[in-house]
Scaffold this motif. Structure first.
Motif, PDB file in Angstrom:
ATOM      1  N   ASN A 182       0.825  -1.211   0.000  1.00 17.48           N
ATOM      2  CA  ASN A 182       0.000   0.000   0.000  1.00 17.48           C
ATOM      3  C   ASN A 182       0.862   1.265   0.000  1.00 17.48           C
ATOM      4  OD1 ASN A 182       0.993   0.069   2.578  1.00 17.48           O
ATOM      5  ND2 ASN A 182      -0.982   0.003   3.611  1.00 17.48           N
ATOM      6  N   CYS A 183       0.229   2.385   0.322  1.00 18.29           N
ATOM      7  CA  CYS A 183       0.915   3.677   0.295  1.00 18.29           C
ATOM      8  C   CYS A 183       2.067   3.741   1.297  1.00 18.29           C
ATOM      9  CB  CYS A 183      -0.087   4.786   0.581  1.00 18.29           C
ATOM     10  SG  CYS A 183      -1.027   4.558   2.114  1.00 18.29           S
ATOM     11  N   PHE A 195       0.607  -5.190   3.247  1.00 16.87           N
ATOM     12  CA  PHE A 195      -0.265  -4.015   3.335  1.00 16.87           C
ATOM     13  C   PHE A 195       0.065  -3.308   4.662  1.00 16.87           C
ATOM     14  CE2 PHE A 195      -4.184  -1.700   2.251  1.00 16.87           C
ATOM     15  CZ  PHE A 195      -4.104  -1.776   0.870  1.00 16.87           C
ATOM     16  N   ALA A 196       1.273  -2.782   4.733  1.00 14.66           N
ATOM     17  CA  ALA A 196       1.862  -2.320   6.000  1.00 14.66           C
ATOM     18  C   ALA A 196       1.018  -1.240   6.681  1.00 14.66           C
ATOM     19  CB  ALA A 196       3.264  -1.782   5.741  1.00 14.66           C
ATOM     20  N   HIS A 254      -2.957   8.171   4.176  1.00 15.08           N
ATOM     21  CA  HIS A 254      -2.281   8.024   2.881  1.00 15.08           C
ATOM     22  C   HIS A 254      -0.912   8.677   2.961  1.00 15.08           C
ATOM     23  CE1 HIS A 254      -1.857   7.350  -1.363  1.00 15.08           C
ATOM     24  NE2 HIS A 254      -1.658   8.634  -1.614  1.00 15.08           N
ATOM     25  N   HIS A 266       3.016   8.108  -5.342  1.00 18.70           N
ATOM     26  CA  HIS A 266       2.180   7.499  -4.300  1.00 18.70           C
ATOM     27  C   HIS A 266       1.490   6.265  -4.840  1.00 18.70           C
ATOM     28  CE1 HIS A 266      -1.864   9.666  -5.333  1.00 18.70           C
ATOM     29  NE2 HIS A 266      -1.057   9.776  -6.361  1.00 18.70           N
ATOM     30  N   LYS A 267       1.007   5.458  -3.917  1.00 19.11           N
ATOM     31  CA  LYS A 267       0.338   4.213  -4.295  1.00 19.11           C
ATOM     32  C   LYS A 267      -0.996   4.155  -3.560  1.00 19.11           C
ATOM     33  CE  LYS A 267       1.082  -0.737  -4.807  1.00 19.11           C
ATOM     34  NZ  LYS A 267      -0.255  -1.130  -4.392  1.00 19.11           N
ATOM     35  N   PRO A 268      -2.085   4.493  -4.240  1.00 16.45           N
ATOM     36  CA  PRO A 268      -3.394   4.430  -3.567  1.00 16.45           C
ATOM     37  C   PRO A 268      -3.837   2.983  -3.326  1.00 16.45           C
ATOM     38  CG  PRO A 268      -3.439   5.938  -5.457  1.00 16.45           C
ATOM     39  CD  PRO A 268      -2.184   5.108  -5.568  1.00 16.45           C
ATOM     40  N   GLY A 269      -3.653   2.518  -2.118  1.00 17.64           N
ATOM     41  CA  GLY A 269      -4.081   1.166  -1.750  1.00 17.64           C
ATOM     42  C   GLY A 269      -3.452   0.111  -2.628  1.00 17.64           C
ATOM     43  N   SER A 270      -4.296  -0.807  -3.118  1.00 18.94           N
ATOM     44  CA  SER A 270      -3.775  -1.897  -3.934  1.00 18.94           C
ATOM     45  C   SER A 270      -3.754  -1.545  -5.407  1.00 18.94           C
ATOM     46  CB  SER A 270      -4.613  -3.152  -3.694  1.00 18.94           C
ATOM     47  OG  SER A 270      -5.980  -2.862  -3.909  1.00 18.94           O
ATOM     48  N   THR A 271      -3.916  -0.264  -5.737  1.00 16.92           N
ATOM     49  CA  THR A 271      -3.836   0.135  -7.144  1.00 16.92           C
ATOM     50  C   THR A 271      -2.404   0.531  -7.497  1.00 16.92           C
ATOM     51  OG1 THR A 271      -4.363   2.485  -6.810  1.00 16.92           O
ATOM     52  CG2 THR A 271      -6.223   0.969  -6.998  1.00 16.92           C
ATOM     53  N   ALA A 272      -2.225   0.916  -8.735  1.00 19.99           N
ATOM     54  CA  ALA A 272      -0.871   1.145  -9.255  1.00 19.99           C
ATOM     55  C   ALA A 272      -0.233   2.411  -8.693  1.00 19.99           C
ATOM     56  CB  ALA A 272      -0.928   1.237 -10.780  1.00 19.99           C
ATOM     57  N   ARG A 274       1.545   5.870  -8.932  1.00 22.90           N
ATOM     58  CA  ARG A 274       1.352   6.956  -9.890  1.00 22.90           C
ATOM     59  C   ARG A 274       2.005   8.224  -9.359  1.00 22.90           C
ATOM     60  NH1 ARG A 274      -4.425   7.339 -11.039  1.00 22.90           N
ATOM     61  NH2 ARG A 274      -4.880   9.407 -10.275  1.00 22.90           N
TER      62      ARG A 274
ATOM     63  N   ASP B   8     -13.625  -1.077  -2.979  1.00 21.39           N
ATOM     64  CA  ASP B   8     -12.282  -0.555  -3.245  1.00 21.39           C
ATOM     65  C   ASP B   8     -12.277   0.947  -3.016  1.00 21.39           C
ATOM     66  OD1 ASP B   8      -9.683  -0.231  -4.020  1.00 21.39           O
ATOM     67  OD2 ASP B   8     -10.096  -0.364  -6.171  1.00 21.39           O
ATOM     68  N   PHE B  10     -10.036   2.423   0.057  1.00 17.36           N
ATOM     69  CA  PHE B  10      -8.985   2.906   0.950  1.00 17.36           C
ATOM     70  C   PHE B  10      -7.615   2.841   0.304  1.00 17.36           C
ATOM     71  CE2 PHE B  10     -11.882   1.556   4.638  1.00 17.36           C
ATOM     72  CZ  PHE B  10     -12.405   2.838   4.746  1.00 17.36           C
ATOM     73  N   SER B  11      -6.680   3.558   0.931  1.00 20.70           N
ATOM     74  CA  SER B  11      -5.289   3.517   0.491  1.00 20.70           C
ATOM     75  C   SER B  11      -4.416   2.857   1.545  1.00 20.70           C
ATOM     76  CB  SER B  11      -4.772   4.932   0.219  1.00 20.70           C
ATOM     77  OG  SER B  11      -3.397   4.882  -0.066  1.00 20.70           O
ATOM     78  N   GLY B  12      -4.520   3.347   2.779  1.00 20.83           N
ATOM     79  CA  GLY B  12      -3.690   2.810   3.851  1.00 20.83           C
ATOM     80  C   GLY B  12      -4.301   1.588   4.503  1.00 20.83           C
ATOM     81  N   ARG B  13      -5.585   1.706   4.867  1.00 20.83           N
ATOM     82  CA  ARG B  13      -6.260   0.570   5.516  1.00 20.83           C
ATOM     83  C   ARG B  13      -6.630  -0.474   4.470  1.00 20.83           C
ATOM     84  NH1 ARG B  13     -11.558   3.264   7.943  1.00 20.83           N
ATOM     85  NH2 ARG B  13     -11.839   1.184   8.823  1.00 20.83           N
ATOM     86  N   ASN B  15      -9.116  -2.652   2.365  1.00 20.45           N
ATOM     87  CA  ASN B  15     -10.498  -2.424   1.949  1.00 20.45           C
ATOM     88  C   ASN B  15     -11.456  -3.337   2.703  1.00 20.45           C
ATOM     89  OD1 ASN B  15     -10.098  -0.456  -0.058  1.00 20.45           O
ATOM     90  ND2 ASN B  15      -9.513  -2.016  -1.558  1.00 20.45           N
ATOM     91  N   GLU B  46      -8.752   4.745 -10.761  1.00 23.93           N
ATOM     92  CA  GLU B  46      -7.561   4.799  -9.919  1.00 23.93           C
ATOM     93  C   GLU B  46      -7.597   6.091  -9.132  1.00 23.93           C
ATOM     94  OE1 GLU B  46      -4.307   4.110 -12.665  1.00 23.93           O
ATOM     95  OE2 GLU B  46      -4.337   1.997 -12.103  1.00 23.93           O
ATOM     96  N   GLY B  47      -6.633   6.287  -8.278  1.00 30.75           N
ATOM     97  CA  GLY B  47      -6.574   7.517  -7.495  1.00 30.75           C
ATOM     98  C   GLY B  47      -7.137   7.317  -6.099  1.00 30.75           C
ATOM     99  N   LEU B  48      -7.276   8.422  -5.389  1.00 28.34           N
ATOM    100  CA  LEU B  48      -7.716   8.379  -3.993  1.00 28.34           C
ATOM    101  C   LEU B  48      -9.228   8.486  -3.888  1.00 28.34           C
ATOM    102  CD1 LEU B  48      -5.017  10.723  -2.427  1.00 28.34           C
ATOM    103  CD2 LEU B  48      -5.089   8.224  -2.379  1.00 28.34           C
ATOM    104  N   ARG B  51     -13.258   3.891  -5.548  1.00 28.45           N
ATOM    105  CA  ARG B  51     -12.880   3.516  -6.909  1.00 28.45           C
ATOM    106  C   ARG B  51     -13.851   2.524  -7.538  1.00 28.45           C
ATOM    107  NH1 ARG B  51      -7.908   4.134  -4.091  1.00 28.45           N
ATOM    108  NH2 ARG B  51      -8.190   2.084  -3.154  1.00 28.45           N
TER     109      ARG B  51
END
Lengths: 310, 117
Positions: A182-183, A195-196, A254, A266-272, A274, B8, B10-13, B15, B46-48, B51
């Motif tokens: 993750n981010c 997913f730290a 984030h 940055h890496k938004p969650g499990s996405t690529a 960017r 889908d 979250f970024s840190g936590r 999902n 994609e993005g914050l 999604r």
């Protein structure tokens, strides 16, 4: 026989070659066994570009019969010089052996002919993908951050930090890597596939998703607030930024990391991974970019070599 | 094996995820099979922020994964081919979201529902 693999690419398969001359293989293994302090059992988990290291695998059981080495070793090279570099040159020199071979790379241009030169060049500039710069306070912190109680360290000092080249392929090309990091992994440049979560590395994960609590967890993992410098021995020291989505409903954290090219990745969650914000603009300032629901800016921090995330 | 749903957003936590009952799974798959194919090369969001919703159907279903967002369902078949299906009025997306009620925090469902409104 020994199999040597250069840990150098992120998108295409790494080149591999075989040392099948028994005397050569044994001599190489003996030399490696005398330098066990330089070796690791697994590859590092950061995404630096360039020659990160060399894998050495013993692939027949007679070669290492009386030599005390594991069947799989890794010689890390990022930031290394001296003896590690000499060993690497020896391993790369096996490419010239009559029996050496380079694994075919489907659909990619052949590298066989120039591979030794390429790897030697990478070896002599092992951290060319990283840049050390001075990080000095230039402007006042934006209003409001102090109110969060998590402002950057109030130290009027200049720290040396390190900026890595933007290398999204390391995180994006493999679906499992992309999904399980993750981010926070990306900010620390440590691929743990867990997913730290801030604070989990030190055994004290955050208890709420707020600026102070996520900051506490991150500091516990070994991050420093900005301008609280790390020494050179803690290279690479990356500049990162923490933001929080305060809700209601949507509550999350984030992270961003400053890159060598000047923008932030940055890496938004499990996405690529960017380098653009929610408006599609390249991120030059994480405080002002479009962050969607992550409206609260918590502050800047440094990560370093000994940061432990999980 | 029941179908699995992942919100889908979250970024840190991690999902939020939940499993559907067989009855819910059958209903969702019926809804899915009624969606017409559409053209386009739309990629997953994609993005914050929110999604979309990722549905992992049971192993015997026609698709291995379906990403539903913004009026389109991107359904991957066993051969890896992605089918673009038109989710008119985001009906499938809304129904999938509602199956999360009682299974994940209500304020998360409400926050996403506001985005779909």
């Amino acid at each position: 026989m020994l199999q040597i693999t250069a840990d150098v690419f992120s998108g295409r398969p790494n080149p591999t070659w075989i040392v099948d001359d028994e005397q050569e293989a044994r001599a190489t293994l003996k030399e490696l066994s005398r330098e066990r302090g330089l070796m690791q059992e697994a590859a590092p988990t950061n995404g630096d570009l360039g020659l990160r290291g060399l894998f050495v695998d013993v692939i027949s059981d007679d070669v290492a019969a009386d030599i005390e080495v594991p069947s799989s070793l890794y010689l890390p090279l990022a930031g290394q010089a001296g003896r590690a570099q000499e060993l690497a040159e020896r391993l790369i020199a096996h490419l010239d052996g009559a029996k050496a071979a380079v694994a075919a790379v489907d659909g990619a241009p052949a590298l066989e002919e120039g591979l030794r030169d390429f790897l030697t060049q990478q070896l002599r500039a092992p951290i060319a993908s990283r840049l050390s710069v001075e990080d000095a306070p230039v402007t006042q912190e934006p209003a409001g951050i102090a109110a969060e109680g998590v402002a950057t360290a109030a130290l009027a000092v200049t720290c040396t930090i390190d900026l890595a080249a933007y290398n999204p392929g390391f995180w994006n090309n493999d679906a499992t890597v992309r999904r399980t990091n993750n981010c926070y992994n990306y900010a620390a440049n440590k691929r743990t596939n867990t997913f730290a979560q801030p604070g989990r590395g030190c055994g004290r994960i955050y208890t709420a998703i707020t600026c102070p609590e996520v900051t506490r967890g991150a500091l516990c993992d070994g991050l420093h607030r900005r301008y609280n410098c790390f020494p050179d021995s803690e290279k690479p020291r990356y500049l990162v930024a923490l933001v929080v989505a305060p809700g209601p409903g949507f509550i999350d954290f984030h992270w961003y990391r400053k890159m060598k090219e000047g923008f932030w990745g940055h890496k938004p969650g499990s996405t690529a991974v960017r380098n653009v914000d929610n408006s599609g603009h390249v991120i030059t300032n994480p405080e002002t970019c479009n962050r969607g629901p992550y409206t609260r800016f918590c502050g800047y921090f440094y990560t370093c070599r000994s940061t432990r995330i999980r | 094996m029941p179908a699995k749903v992942e919100l889908d957003l979250f970024s840190g936590r991690p999902n939020p995820t939940w499993e559907l009952t067989h009855v819910e799974s059958d209903e969702i798959l019926r809804l899915l099979s009624s969606l017409p194919e559409t053209t386009g090369d739309r990629a997953p969001e994609e993005g914050l922020g929110y999604r979309g919703i990722v549905l992992t159907p049971p192993p015997d279903a026609a698709f291995t994964e379906v990403v539903v967002a913004g009026g389109v369902a991107l359904a991957t078949d066993a051969n890896g081919r992605i089918h673009h299906l038109l989710d008119r009025d985001r009906a499938l997306e809304r129904r999938l979201l509602e199956t999360g009620r009682g299974r994940i925090a209500a304020d998360i469902i409400d926050a996403v529902a506001r985005e779909l409104a």
